[in-house]
Design a protein around this motif. Structure first.
Motif, short mmCIF file in Angstrom:
data_model
loop_
_atom_site.label_atom_id
_atom_site.label_comp_id
_atom_site.label_asym_id
_atom_site.label_seq_id
_atom_site.Cartn_x
_atom_site.Cartn_y
_atom_site.Cartn_z
N ALA A 173 1.03 -1.23 -0.14
CA ALA A 173 0.01 0.01 -0.09
C ALA A 173 0.87 1.15 0.05
N GLY A 174 1.85 1.33 -0.81
CA GLY A 174 2.82 2.30 -0.83
C GLY A 174 3.80 2.64 0.21
N SER A 175 3.89 1.76 1.13
CA SER A 175 4.83 1.79 2.40
C SER A 175 5.75 0.86 2.13
N SER A 176 7.25 1.28 1.93
CA SER A 176 8.35 0.36 1.77
C SER A 176 9.12 0.25 3.07
N LEU A 177 9.29 1.34 3.62
CA LEU A 177 10.22 1.14 4.98
C LEU A 177 9.34 0.45 5.93
N THR A 178 7.86 0.61 6.15
CA THR A 178 7.37 -0.42 7.10
C THR A 178 7.44 -1.75 6.86
N SER A 179 7.56 -2.04 5.46
CA SER A 179 7.75 -3.48 5.00
C SER A 179 9.12 -3.98 5.56
N GLY A 180 10.17 -3.18 5.71
CA GLY A 180 11.24 -3.75 6.32
C GLY A 180 11.16 -4.14 7.76
N GLY A 181 10.62 -3.25 8.34
CA GLY A 181 10.27 -3.77 9.93
C GLY A 181 9.47 -5.01 10.00
N PHE A 182 8.61 -5.13 9.10
CA PHE A 182 7.71 -6.34 9.17
C PHE A 182 8.49 -7.46 8.82
N ASN A 183 9.38 -7.52 7.87
CA ASN A 183 10.17 -8.67 7.45
C ASN A 183 11.09 -8.87 8.46
N LYS A 184 11.64 -7.99 9.51
CA LYS A 184 12.53 -8.44 10.39
C LYS A 184 11.79 -8.92 11.51
N ALA A 185 10.71 -8.93 11.69
CA ALA A 185 9.90 -9.33 12.64
C ALA A 185 9.34 -10.87 12.37
N VAL A 186 9.08 -10.84 10.92
CA VAL A 186 8.91 -12.25 10.27
C VAL A 186 10.00 -13.22 10.51
N ASP A 187 11.47 -12.76 10.36
CA ASP A 187 12.52 -13.49 10.32
C ASP A 187 12.55 -13.82 11.78
N THR A 188 12.57 -13.23 12.60
CA THR A 188 12.43 -13.42 14.15
C THR A 188 11.34 -14.44 14.55
N ILE A 189 10.35 -14.37 13.81
CA ILE A 189 9.00 -15.50 14.14
C ILE A 189 9.43 -16.78 13.52
N LYS A 190 9.93 -16.68 12.35
CA LYS A 190 10.59 -17.95 11.77
C LYS A 190 11.62 -18.73 12.84
N SER A 191 12.48 -18.05 13.42
CA SER A 191 13.40 -18.66 14.22
C SER A 191 12.78 -19.26 15.27
N GLU A 192 11.73 -18.43 15.95
CA GLU A 192 10.98 -18.88 17.21
C GLU A 192 10.20 -20.20 16.90
N ALA A 193 9.52 -20.32 15.79
CA ALA A 193 8.59 -21.27 15.34
C ALA A 193 9.36 -22.49 14.75
N LYS A 194 10.59 -22.62 14.40
CA LYS A 194 11.35 -23.64 13.96
C LYS A 194 10.92 -24.96 14.89
N ALA A 195 10.51 -25.93 13.85
CA ALA A 195 10.03 -27.32 14.66
C ALA A 195 11.12 -27.91 15.28
#
Length: 161
Positions: free
Chosen positions: A139-161
Motif C-alpha cells: 500500500a505504498g509503504s516500503s520502509l514499514t515492510s522492512g520492519g515487518f520482514n525483520k519481525a517475520v524473520d524473528t518469528i521464523k526462528s522462534e517457530a522452527k520445529a
C-alpha cells in the motif's frame, strides 16, 4: 587561497542521519532478498524481538514450523525517527492463517504509512507459506515492510520445529 568554513554540528548530524535513512530506504526497496542472503548490520536499531504468545507444542505434519501464534517487534529507520511495529502471526501447517500488525508511529508521516501498511498486509501474507513471505512494498509503504520482514524473520526462528 582557499577558505573553509566550519559546518555547524547540527547540520553534520542531520546530514549523516539523512544518509543513513537513504541507505535504509534503498535497502528496503531492493527486494528479492532471501533469508540466506547476507545483510549488512543495522546500526540504527536492533532488528527485532520476539516471544511466542502460545504454541500447540506439536510440529505440523512434516512441516518446518510449529503451529501456534507468534509475536515479534520489528524496527526500521525513517528520515525523522526509528519506528517499530508489532507483528502477530498465526501459523498452521507452515502456512500463515492470520496476521495482526500494530504500529506505534513516532512521526506524522509514519502514522499514515503504517496505517496504509496495516490495511493492506493481510492480503499479502494470509494463506501463504511462512517461508514465502517477504514483502517489499504494501500500500505504498516500503520502509514499514522492512520492519515487518525483520519481525517475520524473528518469528521464523522462534517457530522452527
Amino acid at each position: 587561497m582557499i577558505r573553509t568554513t566550519a559546518v555547524p554540528r547540527p547540520v553534520r548530524i542531520g546530514t549523516a542521519l539523512l544518509g543513513v535513512a537513504g541507505i535504509a530506504t534503498l535497502a528496503g526497496c531492493a527486494g528479492g532478498a532471501t533469508s540466506s542472503d547476507a545483510a549488512p548490520a543495522d546500526t540504527a536499531a536492533p532488528a527485532a524481538s520476539s516471544a511466542p504468545t502460545s504454541t500447540s507444542g506439536a510440529a505440523a505434519g512434516s512441516g518446518s514450523y510449529k503451529d501456534g501464534e507468534y509475536e515479534a517487534t520489528g524496527q526500521y529507520a525513517t528520515p525523522e525517527s526509528v519506528e517499530t511495529i508489532d507483528v502477530t502471526l498465526t501459523i498452521a501447517g507452515d502456512t500463515v492463517t492470520a496476521v495482526q500488525v500494530t504500529g506505534d508511529p513516532q512521526a506524522a508521516e509514519s502514522k499514515r504509512y503504517q496505517g496504509e501498511f496495516i490495511g493492506g498486509i493481510q492480503s499479502e501474507v494470509v494463506g501463504k507459506k511462512l517461508d514465502e513471505i517477504s514483502v517489499s512494498k504494501v500500500a505504498g509503504s516500503s520502509l514499514t515492510s522492512g520492519g515487518f520482514n525483520k519481525a517475520v524473520d524473528t518469528i521464523k526462528s522462534e517457530a522452527k520445529a
